[in-house]
Design a protein around this motif. Sequence first.
Motif: not given
Length: 235
Positions: A1-9, A35-37
């Motif tokens: 299963m693939i999941s996507l997480h975006l830090r902003s819109e 996360e910083p990159f």
Amino acid sequence: MISLHLRSERAPRVLGVFSFRYDTHLVPALIANIEPFVDGWISYDDRAASGLFSNEVERRTALLHAAREAGAAWALAVDPDERFESALSELMPGLLDNDHVQSHSFMLREMYSPNHYRVDGVWGAKRQARLLSLREGVVTPAGHLHLSWTSFIPKGPINHTQTNLYHLKMITAERRKARAALYNHLDPDRTMQRIGYDYLADDAGAELHEVPPERAYHPPHDEDGGLWMASPDAE
């Protein structure tokens, strides 16, 4: 299963991509490291797979296609047992602005303790391209094991950075032996890697260098002594 997480819109420019199975417990530290990159990350949950080792081409192709479909121009490929040096955050904007290359490579440091890596012989020369341009699309390479990440994008120039990528799986002798045994089992005729795999467990003449403070990675590694991989004996 693939999941996507975006830090902003906002539309992502660079997304981290990784899969996990036996090393699921390492994922939180991996995310803290990248996360910083990146503008977010895409993960492939491989825990439902059967057999000792699932189809690497299928996993990587799916991850890169998902990153491109999410709008990313670049993918930062990484494994849960790897950490980029923290200084990459300062260099990343310049790397992403380089439209003349297809990928950026990093010096791969095989860790023999949380703060020491091996440098003698082949160990000091290891390098892998992990920041991949997606602008020309994704390709499906032949083979099934030990394929470079650049095999999954059209061929093009590589920029060789001086940034370190630290590999934690080699820290314990048990994992070094298990890694050699696993790959000898998966590729007994060495068709996917001519050098073979016995060298992974050979500690003779090992020369170690300490990670300088200015080249440190975050978060610090807390060694648990686990195997983090399948054992051929379990099949």
